[in-house]
Scaffold this motif. Structure first.
Motif, PDB file in Angstrom:
ATOM      1  N   ALA A 188       0.784  -1.300   0.102  1.00 27.91           N
ATOM      2  CA  ALA A 188      -0.157   0.049   0.084  1.00 27.91           C
ATOM      3  C   ALA A 188       0.915   1.231   0.155  1.00 27.91           C
ATOM      4  CB  ALA A 188      -0.870  -0.281   1.195  1.00 27.91           C
ATOM      5  N   THR A 189       2.120   1.128   0.523  1.00 29.41           N
ATOM      6  CA  THR A 189       2.988   2.362   0.571  1.00 29.41           C
ATOM      7  C   THR A 189       3.095   3.153  -0.454  1.00 29.41           C
ATOM      8  OG1 THR A 189       4.128   1.124   2.565  1.00 29.41           O
ATOM      9  CG2 THR A 189       5.111   3.129   1.384  1.00 29.41           C
ATOM     10  N   PRO A 190       3.679   2.476  -1.679  1.00 31.18           N
ATOM     11  CA  PRO A 190       3.857   3.237  -3.012  1.00 31.18           C
ATOM     12  C   PRO A 190       2.350   3.820  -3.479  1.00 31.18           C
ATOM     13  CG  PRO A 190       4.310   0.868  -3.440  1.00 31.18           C
ATOM     14  CD  PRO A 190       4.141   1.193  -1.777  1.00 31.18           C
ATOM     15  N   LEU A 191       1.337   2.945  -3.132  1.00 29.61           N
ATOM     16  CA  LEU A 191       0.001   3.257  -3.719  1.00 29.61           C
ATOM     17  C   LEU A 191      -0.317   4.408  -2.863  1.00 29.61           C
ATOM     18  CD1 LEU A 191      -1.487  -0.151  -3.999  1.00 29.61           C
ATOM     19  CD2 LEU A 191      -0.613   1.166  -5.690  1.00 29.61           C
ATOM     20  N   ILE A 192      -0.142   4.579  -1.689  1.00 24.43           N
ATOM     21  CA  ILE A 192      -0.645   6.123  -1.077  1.00 24.43           C
ATOM     22  C   ILE A 192       0.182   7.141  -1.737  1.00 24.43           C
ATOM     23  CG2 ILE A 192      -0.677   7.203   1.172  1.00 24.43           C
ATOM     24  CD1 ILE A 192      -0.616   4.419   2.639  1.00 24.43           C
ATOM     25  N   LEU A 193       1.301   7.000  -1.931  1.00 22.17           N
ATOM     26  CA  LEU A 193       2.043   8.304  -2.394  1.00 22.17           C
ATOM     27  C   LEU A 193       1.439   8.374  -3.890  1.00 22.17           C
ATOM     28  CD1 LEU A 193       5.566   7.467  -0.795  1.00 22.17           C
ATOM     29  CD2 LEU A 193       4.064   9.688  -0.284  1.00 22.17           C
ATOM     30  N   VAL A 194       1.346   7.668  -4.936  1.00 18.05           N
ATOM     31  CA  VAL A 194       0.979   7.673  -6.084  1.00 18.05           C
ATOM     32  C   VAL A 194      -0.591   8.168  -5.934  1.00 18.05           C
ATOM     33  CG1 VAL A 194       2.706   6.509  -7.408  1.00 18.05           C
ATOM     34  CG2 VAL A 194       0.508   5.426  -6.604  1.00 18.05           C
ATOM     35  N   GLY A 195      -1.227   7.568  -5.106  1.00 15.41           N
ATOM     36  CA  GLY A 195      -2.675   7.937  -5.115  1.00 15.41           C
ATOM     37  C   GLY A 195      -2.651   9.454  -4.550  1.00 15.41           C
ATOM     38  N   LEU A 196      -1.846  10.027  -3.557  1.00 23.00           N
ATOM     39  CA  LEU A 196      -1.810  11.390  -3.241  1.00 23.00           C
ATOM     40  C   LEU A 196      -1.608  12.284  -4.256  1.00 23.00           C
ATOM     41  CD1 LEU A 196      -0.135  11.041   0.408  1.00 23.00           C
ATOM     42  CD2 LEU A 196      -2.590  11.751  -0.344  1.00 23.00           C
ATOM     43  N   ALA A 197      -0.332  11.674  -4.972  1.00 24.86           N
ATOM     44  CA  ALA A 197      -0.137  12.436  -6.232  1.00 24.86           C
ATOM     45  C   ALA A 197      -1.036  12.852  -7.374  1.00 24.86           C
ATOM     46  CB  ALA A 197       1.125  11.905  -7.028  1.00 24.86           C
ATOM     47  N   CYS A 198      -2.037  11.646  -7.733  1.00 27.83           N
ATOM     48  CA  CYS A 198      -2.930  11.903  -8.504  1.00 27.83           C
ATOM     49  C   CYS A 198      -4.255  12.751  -7.993  1.00 27.83           C
ATOM     50  CB  CYS A 198      -3.612  10.453  -8.998  1.00 27.83           C
ATOM     51  SG  CYS A 198      -2.401   9.604  -9.857  1.00 27.83           S
TER      52      CYS A 198
ATOM     53  N   ILE B 263       6.270   7.556   6.069  1.00 26.89           N
ATOM     54  CA  ILE B 263       6.343   8.775   5.119  1.00 26.89           C
ATOM     55  C   ILE B 263       5.445   8.944   4.311  1.00 26.89           C
ATOM     56  CG2 ILE B 263       7.747   9.456   3.041  1.00 26.89           C
ATOM     57  CD1 ILE B 263      10.189   8.072   4.086  1.00 26.89           C
ATOM     58  N   ALA B 264       4.583   7.884   4.073  1.00 29.49           N
ATOM     59  CA  ALA B 264       3.474   8.062   3.162  1.00 29.49           C
ATOM     60  C   ALA B 264       2.426   8.726   4.139  1.00 29.49           C
ATOM     61  CB  ALA B 264       2.867   6.560   2.474  1.00 29.49           C
ATOM     62  N   LEU B 265       2.148   8.068   5.301  1.00 32.59           N
ATOM     63  CA  LEU B 265       1.153   8.517   6.081  1.00 32.59           C
ATOM     64  C   LEU B 265       1.473  10.149   6.469  1.00 32.59           C
ATOM     65  CD1 LEU B 265       0.579   5.827   9.026  1.00 32.59           C
ATOM     66  CD2 LEU B 265      -0.824   6.129   6.719  1.00 32.59           C
ATOM     67  N   LEU B 266       2.501  10.417   6.590  1.00 32.12           N
ATOM     68  CA  LEU B 266       2.827  11.943   7.017  1.00 32.12           C
ATOM     69  C   LEU B 266       2.653  12.704   5.646  1.00 32.12           C
ATOM     70  CD1 LEU B 266       6.262  11.754   8.757  1.00 32.12           C
ATOM     71  CD2 LEU B 266       4.120  12.460   9.538  1.00 32.12           C
ATOM     72  N   ALA B 267       2.764  12.187   4.565  1.00 31.33           N
ATOM     73  CA  ALA B 267       2.474  12.914   3.126  1.00 31.33           C
ATOM     74  C   ALA B 267       1.096  13.020   2.869  1.00 31.33           C
ATOM     75  CB  ALA B 267       3.102  12.088   2.055  1.00 31.33           C
ATOM     76  N   ALA B 268       0.509  12.176   3.470  1.00 32.48           N
ATOM     77  CA  ALA B 268      -1.180  12.262   3.446  1.00 32.48           C
ATOM     78  C   ALA B 268      -1.594  13.464   4.282  1.00 32.48           C
ATOM     79  CB  ALA B 268      -1.923  11.004   3.707  1.00 32.48           C
ATOM     80  N   VAL B 269      -0.863  13.763   5.439  1.00 28.63           N
ATOM     81  CA  VAL B 269      -1.446  14.712   6.340  1.00 28.63           C
ATOM     82  C   VAL B 269      -0.918  16.103   5.726  1.00 28.63           C
ATOM     83  CG1 VAL B 269      -1.025  15.758   8.605  1.00 28.63           C
ATOM     84  CG2 VAL B 269      -1.308  13.458   8.267  1.00 28.63           C
ATOM     85  N   VAL B 270       0.062  16.090   5.143  1.00 29.37           N
ATOM     86  CA  VAL B 270       0.719  17.320   4.345  1.00 29.37           C
ATOM     87  C   VAL B 270      -0.155  17.768   3.163  1.00 29.37           C
ATOM     88  CG1 VAL B 270       2.520  18.291   3.150  1.00 29.37           C
ATOM     89  CG2 VAL B 270       3.001  16.977   5.166  1.00 29.37           C
ATOM     90  N   VAL B 271      -0.636  16.741   2.547  1.00 29.31           N
ATOM     91  CA  VAL B 271      -1.493  17.019   1.379  1.00 29.31           C
ATOM     92  C   VAL B 271      -2.717  17.571   1.937  1.00 29.31           C
ATOM     93  CG1 VAL B 271      -2.680  15.997  -0.733  1.00 29.31           C
ATOM     94  CG2 VAL B 271      -0.493  15.492  -0.246  1.00 29.31           C
ATOM     95  N   TRP B 272      -3.381  16.981   2.794  1.00 28.18           N
ATOM     96  CA  TRP B 272      -4.611  17.255   3.384  1.00 28.18           C
ATOM     97  C   TRP B 272      -4.516  18.770   3.944  1.00 28.18           C
ATOM     98  CZ3 TRP B 272      -6.624  19.387   7.692  1.00 28.18           C
ATOM     99  CH2 TRP B 272      -8.130  19.452   8.147  1.00 28.18           C
ATOM    100  N   PHE B 273      -3.255  19.105   4.470  1.00 30.80           N
ATOM    101  CA  PHE B 273      -3.295  20.334   4.931  1.00 30.80           C
ATOM    102  C   PHE B 273      -3.136  21.595   3.952  1.00 30.80           C
ATOM    103  CE2 PHE B 273      -2.979  22.519   8.988  1.00 30.80           C
ATOM    104  CZ  PHE B 273      -3.285  21.620  10.041  1.00 30.80           C
ATOM    105  N   ILE B 274      -2.364  21.147   2.767  1.00 30.66           N
ATOM    106  CA  ILE B 274      -2.382  22.008   1.686  1.00 30.66           C
ATOM    107  C   ILE B 274      -3.537  22.090   1.074  1.00 30.66           C
ATOM    108  CG2 ILE B 274      -1.304  22.159  -0.529  1.00 30.66           C
ATOM    109  CD1 ILE B 274       1.204  20.725   0.338  1.00 30.66           C
TER     110      ILE B 274
END
Lengths: 377, 340
Positions: A84-94, A230-241
Motif C-alpha cells: 500500500a505504501t507506494p500506492l498511497i504516495l501515487v494516489g496522493l500525487a493523482c 513517510i506515506a502517512l505523513l505525506a497524506a497529512v501534508v497534502v490534506w493540510f495543503i
C-alpha cells in the motif's frame, strides 16, 4: 435546467414507467457519497465475479483467496501495508493534481524517474556507502522528489505555455521514463551483465520491522518499512495543503471554477506548473520509498503499474487524502494477492470494472433518480 | 544498409494501425466526445481478432469480431459520458483499464498458440481469385506497382488492410466534409443546441460516432495482430499506439487526410528505429547505434518524444489559426441548459 434533464429519450418513450432525474441542488452529503462508492465497489466485485466465472474461474474462491492472503496473518497484513505504501504516495500525487482538474496520468513515469534519481545518490555515488542513514535517507528522498518534480514540470510547462493536452504528454513521458531507466540498468549500473544495479549499501535502506526481530520475535521477516510512515505523513501534508492553505484554496477554486479563479486574479498557469511538479514529487517519493524500502537496488520491473492504480485510488477516495490511505490498503491487498491469481490479468480487470462502476455511481450523487408511473401526456 | 524504400514501405504498413485508430477517434471527437480509451479498445480488438482467427481459421471473421468487440466496449464510454454526463477524461481512462484487463484475462495463453491464418498480401495471384472483377483488379494492381517510387512503397507486398486504408481515407474525408450525415456530425460536435433545434438527435449521433470510433479502434487492433506484427503479446501488442493515435488527432486537426500523413510518418519512424541499429556504417561513418547497442533505449523513446513534439506543434497551430477542435468537444449536451 428542466426537471427531466438527463433521461435518455429511449427510456422515456418505450417503457410504461419513466425515470425522473433531478439534479441535487443542495450538494451531496458525505454519507451519500460514501454509500454510493461502496455500492459501486460492490457492483464491481459482482461484475468481476461474473467475468471470472465466465472464463472458468471460481469467483468466491478467488475473492476468499485475496482476503486470506492479504489479511489472514500478521505477515500478510504487513505485506499488504508494504504494497500500500507506494500506492498511497501515487494516489496522493493523482489526488492533488486531479483536484485542480489537472490530469496527471504520468505518475508511473514520475515514479521511475524518482527511483532513478534516488538510486543516483547511491550509485554515482553522491554519498559514500559509509555515510550515516540519517544523511542517506533524506538525500535520497530529496533526490527522488526532485526527479519526479522535474518529470512533472515538462507536461506542466507544456500545458501552461502551449496549452498541450497533459493526458497525452504525461502518458508519453511514462514510456520515455521506462526506457531511460532501462538504459541505466543495462548500460551503466549493470551488475555483472544482469539488468539490475548492484545491491545498495545497508546505510541507504529504509528501516524495516524485521530489523527489530532481535528484540521482538514476531517481527521476524516482516517487510513493512519506514516508507509507510513517510506515506502517512505525506497524506497529512497534502490534506493540510488542500484544505488549510491559501495555495490549496487556489487549487480547489481553479478545479471547481477556472473562470472565477481567473477573475479572482489567481495565477492559473503558474499553478498548473507548480501542482504538476508537486504531484510528480509525490510520485517520485513513492519510487524512492520502493527502492530504498523494498527492492534495495535499481532494476527494471520496480512498478507493476502503481502509477495507473493511483489514478483509480484517487478517484475512489474522492480525492480525499485520508481516504487515499484506506483505499490504498485495499488495493495493496488486491495487488499482493493478485500475483498468485490466474489468469494474471484479473486484478487489472477488476480495477477497470471498479473505476467504471465508480464513474457511473457519481451520477447518483449529482442527480436524484425516481421511478414514476408513466402518465399519459 | 539503410534502405529508404523498405523503411517507407514498412512505415505505410505499420502506420495503417495508427491510421484506423486515429480516424476512428476523429469521428468520435468530431461529434463532441473525446475517447481516451483507444488503447484499451485496440487491445480488445487485437486479442479477439487473433483468438477468433486461431479457433476458426477465418481471419475475416476475426476482423469482424474484433471490430464488434471494441465497438461494444466503446458503448460503455458512450453511456458514461453521454447519458450519465461523466467526465470524458476519467471515463476514457477507465475504458483503457477495462479493455486492457479484459483482453489480458481472455488472452491468457494465446501467445503460446501456433501459426495462424493471416490476412492476405495483395498480389495479382490473390486478386485473380476474386470473382468477376478479379482479372481487372490484378491488372490494376500490377500497373500501380509499376509506378516509380510510389509503386514499391505503396502497392508492392502490402497487406489487404493497408490497401483498405488507402480507400478509407478519402471516404472518411468525403463523409465528414461533403455529405449530409457529415454535416450533422460536425454540427453535433460544434454547436449541439443548434443541431438539436433542427431535429438532429445529439444523443443518438454521439452514441453512433463513439461506436464508429470503437469499430475502427478494433480494426486497428486486428491490423496489428493479424497483419503487421502477427500474434498476441499482452499489453506490448499495442505498446501505447492507442495513445499516440489520440495525440495524432490533435496534430491532424481532426482531418483524416492530415491523419494519414501523420500515421504513415510514425510508422516509418518505428521501422527506422529498428533498421538504424543494423548496419556498421551510417552515412560513411561508424554507426554509433551499432557499436553502442544500449543507445537503442534512446531510439525507443523517439516515437513517444515525437508525439509530444507533434502535440506542441498541433496545439500551437490550433491556437494560432483558431481552428481545429470541435467547439463542444468534451462538453456533455443537456437539452435546455445554457452553454454550447
Amino acid at each position: 435546467m428542466s426537471k427531466t434533464t438527463a433521461t435518455p429519450d429511449i427510456i422515456q418513450r418505450r417503457l410504461p414507467i419513466t425515470l425522473q432525474v433531478e439534479p441535487r441542488l443542495k450538494g451531496t452529503s458525505p454519507g451519500l457519497s460514501i454509500i454510493t462508492s461502496l455500492a459501486a465497489v460492490l457492483v464491481a466485485l459482482i461484475l468481476g465475479g461474473i467475468l471470472i466465472a465466465l472464463v472458468g474461474g471460481d469467483p468466491f474462491a478467488t475473492y476468499a483467496h485475496i482476503a486470506n492472503v492479504a489479511f489472514g496473518s500478521l505477515g500478510g497484513i504487513t505485506d499488504t501495508l508494504t504494497k500500500a505504501t507506494p500506492l498511497i504516495l501515487v494516489g496522493l500525487a493523482c489526488a492533488l493534481a486531479f483536484r485542480m482538474k489537472l490530469w496527471n496520468i504520468g505518475a508511473e513515469g514520475q515514479f521511475y524517474i524518482g527511483a532513478w534519481a534516488a538510486s543516483a545518490v547511491v550509485l554515482i555515488p553522491l554519498l559514500p556507502a559509509t555515510a550515516s542513514p540519517f544523511l542517506f535517507i533524506p538525500a535520497m528522498m530529496i533526490a527522488g522528489m526532485l526527479g519526479g518534480a522535474a518529470w512533472g514540470f515538462i507536461p506542466g510547462f507544456l500545458k501552461a505555455r502551449f496549452k498541450v493536452n497533459e493526458v497525452i504528454t504525461t502518458l508519453m513521458l511514462n514510456y520515455i521514463a521506462v526506457a531511460w531507466n532501462n538504459f541505466w540498468i543495462f548500460a551503466v549500473w549493470t551488475e555483472g551483465g544482469f539488468q539490475m544495479s548492484p545491491m545498495f549499501p545497508r546505510t541507504s535502506w529504509l528501516p524495516r520491522l524485521s530489523d527489530l526481530a532481535a528484540q521482538i520475535k514476531d517481527f521476524r521477516g516482516l517487510t513493512l518499512h519506514g516508507g509507510f510512515i513517510i506515506a502517512l505523513l505525506a497524506a497529512v501534508v497534502v490534506w493540510f495543503i488542500l484544505n488549510r492553505s491559501k495555495w490549496g484554496y487556489e487549487i480547489r477554486l481553479i478545479g471547481d471554477n477556472p473562470k472565477a479563479a481567473e477573475y479572482a486574479g489567481i495565477p492559473i498557469r503558474r499553478n498548473i506548473v507548480l501542482v504538476m511538479m508537486a504531484s510528480g514529487a509525490l510520485a517520485g517519493l513513492a519510487g524512492m520509498s520502493e527502492i530504498s524500502g523494498v527492492v534495495h537496488r535499481l532494476q527494471g520491473a520496480i512498478s507493476p503499474g502503481y502509477g495507473f492504480t493511483g489514478i483509480i485510488i484517487a478517484w475512489l477516495a474522492k480525492l480525499n487524502p485520508y481516504a487515499v490511505i484506506i483505499v490504498s490498503i485495499l488495493f495493496g491487498a488486491l495487488l499482493l494477492a493478485g500475483r498468485e491469481i490466474q489468469p494474471s490479468g484479473i486484478p487489472k480487470m477488476i480495477q477497470g470494472i471498479v473505476l467504471v462502476c465508480l464513474i457511473a455511481s457519481d451520477f447518483f450523487t449529482r442527480y436524484r433518480v425516481r421511478i414514476a408511473r408513466r402518465t399519459e401526456a | 544498409m539503410l534502405d529508404l524504400i523498405t523503411i517507407l514501405q514498412a512505415g505505410v504498413a505499420s502506420g495503417t494501425v495508427l491510421l484506423f485508430a486515429t480516424i476512428g477517434e476523429i469521428f468520435a471527437e468530431r461529434s463532441g466526445v473525446m475517447n481516451l480509451g483507444v488503447e484499451g479498445m485496440m487491445l480488445i480488438g487485437a486479442m479477439s481478432a487473433f483468438s477468433v482467427t486461431i479457433s476458426t481459421g477465418d481471419p475475416l471473421l476475426g476482423v469482424l469480431v474484433a471490430m464488434l468487440a471494441a465497438g461494444l466496449l466503446s458503448q460503455i464510454h458512450a453511456f458514461l459520458t453521454i447519458t450519465l454526463q461523466s467526465d470524458q477524461v476519467v471515463s476514457g481512462l477507465a475504458l483503457t483499464f477495462l479493455g486492457t484487463g479484459i483482453s489480458l484475462v481472455l488472452g491468457e495463453g494465446l501467445s503460446k498458440a501456433g501459426t495462424v491464418a493471416l490476412l492476405p498480401i495483395v498480389s495479382p495471384a490473390w486478386l485473380s481469385g476474386i470473382p468477376l472483377l478479379g482479372g481487372g483488379l490484378a491488372l490494376l494492381q500490377q500497373l500501380l506497382s509499376a509506378i516509380p517510387l510510389l509503386g514499391p512503397i505503396l502497392f508492392t507486398n502490402q497487406n489487404v488492410l493497408v490497401y483498405g486504408g488507402y480507400l478509407f481515407v478519402p471516404i472518411a474525408w468525403y463523409l465528414i466534409n461533403r455529405t449530409r450525415p457529415g454535416l450533422h456530425l460536425r454540427a453535433v460536435g460544434d454547436y449541439p443546441a443548434a443541431a438539436d433545434s433542427l431535429g438532429v438527435s445529439v444523443t443518438r449521433l454521439r452514441y453512433f460516432y463513439v461506436f464508429v470510433g470503437g469499430l475502427l479502434a478494433g480494426l486497428a487492433g486486428a491490423t496489428i495482430s493479424l497483419a503487421i506484427s502477427p500474434g498476441w503479446f499482452s499489453e506490448l501488442t499495442t505498446g501505447g499506439q492507442g495513445w499516440i493515435a489520440v495525440g495524432l488527432v490533435i496534430f491532424a486537426q481532426w482531418n483524416p487526410v492530415r491523419a494519414m500523413f501523420g500515421a504513415y510518418a510514425f510508422g516509418a519512424l518505428r521501422r527506422l528505429i529498428l533498421d538504424i541499429q543494423g548496419p556498421t556504417l551510417l552515412f560513411g561513418m561508424a554507426n554509433p547505434f551499432y557499436y553502442n547497442p544500449y543507445w537503442g533505449f534512446f531510439l525507443q523513446m523517439l516515437p513517444y518524444a515525437f508525439t509530444v513534439i507533434v502535440l506542441v506543434i498541433g496545439s500551437r497551430d490550433a491556437v494560432r489559426k483558431r481552428l481545429g477542435a470541435p467547439a463542444a468537444l468534451g462538453v456533455p449536451y443537456v437539452r435546455g441548459e445554457r452553454g454550447l
